[in-house]
Scaffold this motif. Sequence first.
Motif, PDB file in Angstrom:
ATOM      1  N   ALA A 254       0.901  -1.142  -0.110  1.00  0.00           N
ATOM      2  CA  ALA A 254       0.024  -0.191   0.033  1.00  0.00           C
ATOM      3  C   ALA A 254       0.863   1.290   0.108  1.00  0.00           C
ATOM      4  O   ALA A 254       0.589   2.140  -0.787  1.00  0.00           O
ATOM      5  CB  ALA A 254      -0.924   0.082   1.183  1.00  0.00           C
ATOM      6  N   ILE A 255       1.909   1.292   0.694  1.00  0.00           N
ATOM      7  CA  ILE A 255       2.542   2.550   0.869  1.00  0.00           C
ATOM      8  C   ILE A 255       3.414   2.769  -0.277  1.00  0.00           C
ATOM      9  O   ILE A 255       3.198   3.746  -0.999  1.00  0.00           O
ATOM     10  CB  ILE A 255       3.724   2.301   2.087  1.00  0.00           C
ATOM     11  N   PRO A 256       4.354   1.705  -0.970  1.00  0.00           N
ATOM     12  CA  PRO A 256       5.160   2.045  -2.070  1.00  0.00           C
ATOM     13  C   PRO A 256       4.287   2.391  -3.252  1.00  0.00           C
ATOM     14  O   PRO A 256       4.526   3.201  -4.154  1.00  0.00           O
ATOM     15  CB  PRO A 256       6.135   1.010  -2.349  1.00  0.00           C
ATOM     16  N   ILE A 257       2.974   1.659  -3.384  1.00  0.00           N
ATOM     17  CA  ILE A 257       2.128   1.869  -4.474  1.00  0.00           C
ATOM     18  C   ILE A 257       1.671   3.044  -4.551  1.00  0.00           C
ATOM     19  O   ILE A 257       1.579   3.857  -5.490  1.00  0.00           O
ATOM     20  CB  ILE A 257       1.171   0.847  -4.469  1.00  0.00           C
ATOM     21  N   GLU A 258       1.123   3.774  -3.318  1.00  0.00           N
ATOM     22  CA  GLU A 258       0.729   5.086  -3.255  1.00  0.00           C
ATOM     23  C   GLU A 258       1.642   5.901  -3.303  1.00  0.00           C
ATOM     24  O   GLU A 258       1.463   7.048  -4.395  1.00  0.00           O
ATOM     25  CB  GLU A 258       0.205   5.116  -1.758  1.00  0.00           C
ATOM     26  N   GLY A 259       2.919   5.816  -3.098  1.00  0.00           N
ATOM     27  CA  GLY A 259       4.009   6.794  -3.373  1.00  0.00           C
ATOM     28  C   GLY A 259       4.469   6.689  -4.714  1.00  0.00           C
ATOM     29  O   GLY A 259       4.584   8.065  -5.274  1.00  0.00           O
ATOM     30  N   ALA A 260       4.416   5.800  -5.532  1.00  0.00           N
ATOM     31  CA  ALA A 260       4.816   5.694  -6.892  1.00  0.00           C
ATOM     32  C   ALA A 260       3.817   6.558  -7.786  1.00  0.00           C
ATOM     33  O   ALA A 260       4.187   7.079  -8.562  1.00  0.00           O
ATOM     34  CB  ALA A 260       4.916   4.265  -7.394  1.00  0.00           C
ATOM     35  N   ALA A 261       2.322   6.152  -7.170  1.00  0.00           N
ATOM     36  CA  ALA A 261       1.448   7.070  -7.979  1.00  0.00           C
ATOM     37  C   ALA A 261       1.421   8.480  -7.822  1.00  0.00           C
ATOM     38  O   ALA A 261       1.227   9.314  -8.641  1.00  0.00           O
ATOM     39  CB  ALA A 261       0.180   6.487  -7.259  1.00  0.00           C
TER      40      ALA A 261
END
Length: 492
Positions: free
Chosen positions: A328-335
């Motif tokens: 959840a964190i890196p996916i939100e981050g990359a987006a």
Amino acid sequence: GPGPAQEGAELAAVIGATVPTGFEQTAAEEVQEKLGSASRISRDRGKIYFSVPARSLPQVHRLRSVDNLFVVVEEFKDYQFKENKEDALKDLEDLVKKLPWTDPLKVWELNNSLKKKKTKRKKHNLQSPASKEKLSDGGEEGGADQKDPNDQEDCAQNIAGVEPAGSQDTEKPQGVVSQNGGEEEEEDNEQLDARDEVQASSGSGTKAGDGQTAEGEGKVLKFRVTCNRAGDKHSFTSNEAARDFGGAVQEHFQWKADMTNFDVEVLLNIHNNEVVVGIALTEESLHRRNITHFGPTTLRSTLAYGMLRLCDPQPTDIIVDPMCGTGAIPIEGAAEWPCCYHIAGDNNPQAVKRTANNISSLLRKNESKDSSTALGIPLDIIQWDICNLPLRTGSVDIVVTDMPFGKRIGSKKKNWDLYPACLMEMGRICTPGTGRAVLLTQDKKCFAKALSRVGHIWRRAQTVWVNVGGLHAAVYLLRRTWERAEERRSFW
């Protein structure tokens, strides 16, 4: 008459947004930055209010820090409840005909027309393999938000039955004592009990109003009232308030009560002497975005966003989540921070697989948008040992992670060894002087002890108290000191 576009040009909306507790300020900054509106942070934690022209609704839905949105019908800062229960409830009933419903209902309609456009586009890729695994997420709001069934509901966060599909609408928490800010308040939360529930088919293309027909079909809108009540001075329960207020709404609009298959959800929020009446603009919490494969402790995307924002990522920063779970964190981050490089890792092969699936769903989504410009995502997932990371000393700018709570995964006992070892290793990979870490944990005692052991490497800059699926947790912002970390053992 004028189409919704012209109407939307002049129409103003006061929007209420629920946000992860503790991140009200973060959300307010995001609203200021992306919509140019100032927010008022509610005394009732976990909510902010702001005004926008109705034509900005699409941008409002793109906010990253908000869970649920509603349009405010009216707000009473100091509502005087009568002592006697019958009188208090009668006042709430009488309120319904005095409220300025017209504009908020127009906002609701405009919002609906946006939603329809959205769903039309989505239809063709509904049966992706991802949606099959969705069913394994415990069927409860937000995947499984680190939620223990025995934990008390903090109803402000967890509206019972917001998600009609498979939500446990039967367990209605009554008079739950919550430890909010140390003040003992009773909180409860109900929907209007529809005595005459009929599962009528839900028609679309409806217009809100006093039960007039829309587009020549005799379609009566179906509605539900959801009441959240907090405070110890009320003579009534949220259930009674929802029931009586709902009865008056039914009479006033000639709408039909329906708990599961409703068109309009009317919100009645009562917090001590603050009363806010609103109409919901989101059916399903926005925090489920981007994640298609949920694990046992999938973090809300909104909370992930808030955590990332705390560390103020700069272009070209390398951001690592060493215990990424479902990502959840890196996916939100990359987006949201595509100019940074995001590295996700976990020691659990199952988690790594779920994250990989979430990343490929995201890649597919990007490709379907516009194949000519679809770039990859600056995000990689690796299986590794949290205490022996394959990363060079001092090579990472930011570490953001959700530490094991010891509830669903691991144990409190294991945390006593794991936490200090993790903090040492995070300190080793982070750049001295500029590196920072944002860590979420519920095991605050253990964390404090671990931090005291690595005080030469990390100093605590900020603490945000949050609520994660009914558990009281903390997000710590740590700053890396200039101290050099010991190099790793000989095998490296």
